[in-house]
Design an enzyme around this catalytic site. Structure first.
Site, PDB file in Angstrom:
ATOM      1  CG  HIS A   1      -3.365  -2.998   3.936  1.00  0.00           C
ATOM      2  ND1 HIS A   1      -2.374  -2.306   4.599  1.00  0.00           N
ATOM      3  CD2 HIS A   1      -4.072  -2.064   3.261  1.00  0.00           C
ATOM      4  CE1 HIS A   1      -2.473  -1.016   4.342  1.00  0.00           C
ATOM      5  NE2 HIS A   1      -3.500  -0.841   3.529  1.00  0.00           N
TER       6      HIS A   1
ATOM      7  CB  CYS B   1      -0.997  -0.067   1.151  1.00  0.00           C
ATOM      8  SG  CYS B   1      -2.433   0.955   0.848  1.00  0.00           S
TER       9      CYS B   1
ATOM     10  CD  GLU C   1      -0.362  -5.015   6.058  1.00  0.00           C
ATOM     11  OE1 GLU C   1      -0.265  -5.699   5.011  1.00  0.00           O
ATOM     12  OE2 GLU C   1      -0.643  -3.807   6.053  1.00  0.00           O
TER      13      GLU C   1
HETATM   14  N1  GLN Z   1      -3.434   6.516   0.685  1.00  0.00           N
HETATM   15  C1  GLN Z   1      -2.270   6.238   1.487  1.00  0.00           C
HETATM   16  C2  GLN Z   1      -1.075   7.024   0.994  1.00  0.00           C
HETATM   17  O1  GLN Z   1      -1.159   7.683   0.008  1.00  0.00           O
HETATM   18  C3  GLN Z   1      -1.939   4.762   1.507  1.00  0.00           C
HETATM   19  C4  GLN Z   1      -2.997   4.005   2.240  1.00  0.00           C
HETATM   20  C5  GLN Z   1      -2.526   2.794   2.950  1.00  0.00           C
HETATM   21  O2  GLN Z   1      -1.330   2.509   3.056  1.00  0.00           O
HETATM   22  N2  GLN Z   1      -3.465   2.100   3.511  1.00  0.00           N
HETATM   23  O3  GLN Z   1      -0.041   6.963   1.607  1.00  0.00           O
END
Ligand code: GLN
Length: 194
Positions: free
Chosen positions: A175, A79, A177
Protein backbone atom coordinates in the site's frame (compact mmCIF):
# COMPACT_ATOMS: atom_id res chain seq x y z
CA UNK A 1 -1.77 17.89 -17.41
CA UNK A 2 -3.21 14.34 -17.44
CA UNK A 3 -6.19 13.62 -15.20
CA UNK A 4 -5.64 10.64 -12.89
CA UNK A 5 -8.78 8.86 -11.70
CA UNK A 6 -9.08 6.87 -8.50
CA UNK A 7 -11.71 4.14 -8.66
CA UNK A 8 -13.96 5.12 -5.76
CA UNK A 9 -16.26 2.14 -5.25
CA UNK A 10 -14.66 0.77 -2.06
CA UNK A 11 -11.30 0.82 -0.29
CA UNK A 12 -8.67 3.40 0.56
CA UNK A 13 -9.70 5.94 -2.04
CA UNK A 14 -8.99 9.08 -0.02
CA UNK A 15 -5.41 8.04 0.75
CA UNK A 16 -4.66 7.57 -2.96
CA UNK A 17 -6.28 10.90 -3.84
CA UNK A 18 -4.11 12.66 -1.24
CA UNK A 19 -0.89 10.93 -2.34
CA UNK A 20 -1.59 11.84 -5.98
CA UNK A 21 -2.31 15.44 -5.00
CA UNK A 22 0.95 15.59 -3.05
CA UNK A 23 2.85 14.71 -6.25
CA UNK A 24 0.93 17.48 -8.04
CA UNK A 25 -1.31 15.27 -10.17
CA UNK A 26 -4.73 16.40 -11.24
CA UNK A 27 -7.07 13.88 -9.58
CA UNK A 28 -10.71 12.84 -9.90
CA UNK A 29 -12.68 10.07 -8.23
CA UNK A 30 -14.42 7.61 -10.54
CA UNK A 31 -17.80 6.03 -9.79
CA UNK A 32 -19.57 6.26 -13.13
CA UNK A 33 -18.95 5.47 -16.78
CA UNK A 34 -19.09 9.21 -17.54
CA UNK A 35 -16.30 9.88 -15.03
CA UNK A 36 -14.28 6.97 -16.42
CA UNK A 37 -14.47 8.55 -19.87
CA UNK A 38 -12.84 11.75 -18.59
CA UNK A 39 -9.62 10.33 -17.17
CA UNK A 40 -6.20 9.63 -18.69
CA UNK A 41 -5.06 7.03 -16.11
CA UNK A 42 -6.66 5.07 -13.27
CA UNK A 43 -5.64 3.92 -9.80
CA UNK A 44 -7.50 0.92 -8.37
CA UNK A 45 -7.09 1.04 -4.58
CA UNK A 46 -6.67 -1.58 -1.93
CA UNK A 47 -9.75 -2.72 -0.10
CA UNK A 48 -11.72 -5.90 -0.70
CA UNK A 49 -11.38 -7.27 -4.21
CA UNK A 50 -14.67 -9.19 -4.06
CA UNK A 51 -16.57 -6.03 -3.04
CA UNK A 52 -14.88 -3.89 -5.70
CA UNK A 53 -15.50 -6.46 -8.44
CA UNK A 54 -19.18 -6.75 -7.43
CA UNK A 55 -19.58 -2.96 -7.56
CA UNK A 56 -17.74 -2.78 -10.90
CA UNK A 57 -20.35 -5.13 -12.34
CA UNK A 58 -23.42 -3.46 -10.82
CA UNK A 59 -22.22 0.06 -11.75
CA UNK A 60 -21.74 -0.90 -15.39
CA UNK A 61 -18.06 0.07 -15.16
CA UNK A 62 -16.71 -3.43 -15.69
CA UNK A 63 -17.17 -3.72 -19.47
CA UNK A 64 -16.16 -0.13 -20.20
CA UNK A 65 -13.03 -0.42 -18.07
CA UNK A 66 -12.15 -3.79 -19.64
CA UNK A 67 -12.26 -2.15 -23.06
CA UNK A 68 -10.15 0.79 -21.89
CA UNK A 69 -7.58 -1.57 -20.42
CA UNK A 70 -7.45 -3.43 -23.75
CA UNK A 71 -6.74 -0.04 -25.32
CA UNK A 72 -3.88 0.46 -22.80
CA UNK A 73 -5.35 3.02 -20.42
CA UNK A 74 -2.53 3.45 -17.86
CA UNK A 75 -3.62 1.71 -14.67
CA UNK A 76 -2.10 1.09 -11.26
CA UNK A 77 -3.67 -1.48 -8.92
CA UNK A 78 -2.56 -1.68 -5.31
CA UNK A 79 -3.31 -4.76 -3.18
CA UNK A 80 -6.98 -5.55 -3.98
CA UNK A 81 -6.41 -3.48 -7.14
CA UNK A 82 -3.58 -5.82 -8.13
CA UNK A 83 -5.92 -8.79 -7.66
CA UNK A 84 -8.44 -7.13 -9.99
CA UNK A 85 -5.80 -6.58 -12.69
CA UNK A 86 -4.30 -10.08 -12.47
CA UNK A 87 -4.78 -12.89 -14.96
CA UNK A 88 -5.28 -15.64 -12.36
CA UNK A 89 -6.51 -15.63 -8.75
CA UNK A 90 -5.79 -18.44 -6.29
CA UNK A 91 -7.89 -18.68 -3.13
CA UNK A 92 -10.45 -16.33 -4.63
CA UNK A 93 -14.18 -16.70 -4.35
CA UNK A 94 -15.43 -19.32 -6.81
CA UNK A 95 -17.11 -16.65 -8.95
CA UNK A 96 -14.29 -14.11 -8.67
CA UNK A 97 -13.18 -12.56 -11.96
CA UNK A 98 -10.33 -10.26 -12.90
CA UNK A 99 -9.38 -8.06 -15.87
CA UNK A 100 -6.22 -9.93 -16.87
CA UNK A 101 -4.38 -6.69 -17.67
CA UNK A 102 -1.30 -8.02 -15.86
CA UNK A 103 -0.05 -11.50 -16.69
CA UNK A 104 0.41 -12.50 -13.05
CA UNK A 105 -0.99 -15.19 -10.84
CA UNK A 106 -1.88 -13.93 -7.36
CA UNK A 107 -2.88 -15.72 -4.19
CA UNK A 108 -5.31 -13.77 -2.03
CA UNK A 109 -4.07 -13.31 1.52
CA UNK A 110 -0.96 -15.15 0.33
CA UNK A 111 1.25 -13.88 3.14
CA UNK A 112 -0.89 -15.77 5.64
CA UNK A 113 -3.36 -14.60 8.20
CA UNK A 114 -0.93 -14.98 11.12
CA UNK A 115 1.19 -12.24 9.59
CA UNK A 116 -1.81 -10.42 8.20
CA UNK A 117 -0.11 -7.02 8.40
CA UNK A 118 3.55 -6.08 8.37
CA UNK A 119 5.84 -3.32 7.24
CA UNK A 120 9.24 -3.83 5.61
CA UNK A 121 11.63 -1.63 3.66
CA UNK A 122 11.53 -2.41 -0.06
CA UNK A 123 14.15 -1.62 -2.67
CA UNK A 124 12.31 -0.38 -5.75
CA UNK A 125 13.98 -0.06 -9.16
CA UNK A 126 14.35 3.56 -10.17
CA UNK A 127 13.08 4.80 -6.80
CA UNK A 128 15.28 3.46 -3.99
CA UNK A 129 14.03 2.32 -0.63
CA UNK A 130 10.36 2.79 0.29
CA UNK A 131 8.32 1.49 3.23
CA UNK A 132 6.21 -1.51 2.18
CA UNK A 133 2.95 -1.86 4.09
CA UNK A 134 1.31 -5.26 3.60
CA UNK A 135 -2.28 -5.77 4.81
CA UNK A 136 -3.82 -9.17 4.00
CA UNK A 137 -1.78 -8.79 0.86
CA UNK A 138 -1.97 -10.90 -2.27
CA UNK A 139 1.22 -12.82 -3.06
CA UNK A 140 2.38 -12.91 -6.66
CA UNK A 141 3.16 -16.58 -7.31
CA UNK A 142 3.93 -16.48 -11.04
CA UNK A 143 4.49 -13.89 -13.74
CA UNK A 144 4.45 -13.99 -17.54
CA UNK A 145 7.55 -13.23 -19.56
CA UNK A 146 6.39 -9.71 -20.46
CA UNK A 147 6.09 -8.68 -16.83
CA UNK A 148 8.81 -6.49 -15.38
CA UNK A 149 9.57 -6.80 -11.66
CA UNK A 150 10.34 -3.49 -9.91
CA UNK A 151 10.57 -4.88 -6.38
CA UNK A 152 10.45 -8.24 -4.69
CA UNK A 153 10.48 -9.57 -1.17
CA UNK A 154 11.42 -12.74 0.66
CA UNK A 155 9.08 -12.90 3.62
CA UNK A 156 10.33 -16.32 4.70
CA UNK A 157 8.66 -18.22 1.86
CA UNK A 158 11.09 -17.54 -0.97
CA UNK A 159 11.34 -14.43 -3.07
CA UNK A 160 8.16 -13.13 -4.68
CA UNK A 161 7.61 -10.03 -6.82
CA UNK A 162 5.68 -7.31 -4.96
CA UNK A 163 5.70 -4.54 -7.58
CA UNK A 164 5.28 -5.31 -11.28
CA UNK A 165 4.63 -3.56 -14.55
CA UNK A 166 3.50 -4.79 -17.96
CA UNK A 167 3.28 -2.00 -20.49
CA UNK A 168 0.76 0.52 -19.16
CA UNK A 169 -0.49 -1.76 -16.35
CA UNK A 170 1.18 -1.54 -12.95
CA UNK A 171 0.44 -3.46 -9.77
CA UNK A 172 1.80 -3.87 -6.28
CA UNK A 173 0.94 -6.12 -3.34
CA UNK A 174 1.53 -3.42 -0.77
CA UNK A 175 0.00 0.00 0.00
CA UNK A 176 2.15 2.94 -1.18
CA UNK A 177 -0.77 5.28 -0.32
CA UNK A 178 -0.49 4.47 3.40
CA UNK A 179 3.10 5.61 3.93
CA UNK A 180 5.00 8.85 4.21
CA UNK A 181 6.78 8.23 0.88
CA UNK A 182 5.05 9.37 -2.30
CA UNK A 183 7.86 8.08 -4.53
CA UNK A 184 5.78 5.34 -6.17
CA UNK A 185 2.86 7.64 -6.96
CA UNK A 186 5.38 10.09 -8.35
CA UNK A 187 6.86 7.37 -10.59
CA UNK A 188 3.41 6.43 -11.92
CA UNK A 189 2.34 10.02 -12.53
CA UNK A 190 5.61 10.83 -14.29
CA UNK A 191 5.20 7.75 -16.51
CA UNK A 192 1.85 9.03 -17.85
CA UNK A 193 3.00 12.65 -18.14
CA UNK A 194 5.84 11.91 -20.56
N1 GLN B 1 -7.26 -9.51 0.90
C1 GLN B 1 -7.93 -8.44 0.20
C2 GLN B 1 -8.69 -8.98 -0.99
O1 GLN B 1 -8.61 -10.13 -1.29
C3 GLN B 1 -6.96 -7.37 -0.25
C4 GLN B 1 -6.41 -6.65 0.93
C5 GLN B 1 -6.07 -5.22 0.70
O2 GLN B 1 -6.37 -4.63 -0.34
N2 GLN B 1 -5.51 -4.63 1.71
O3 GLN B 1 -9.37 -8.23 -1.64
Amino acid sequence: MPLVGVLALQGDVREHVRALQRVDAQVATVRTVEQLDEIDALVIPGGESTAISHLLTTSGLRDVLARKLDEHLPVFGTCAGLILLSSHIADGRSDQWSFGALDVSVRRNGYGRQVASFEVPLAVDGVGEVPGVFIRAPRIDAIGEDVEVLASLDHGDGEHPVFVRQGSAWGCSFHPELTSSDAIHDLFVRSIST
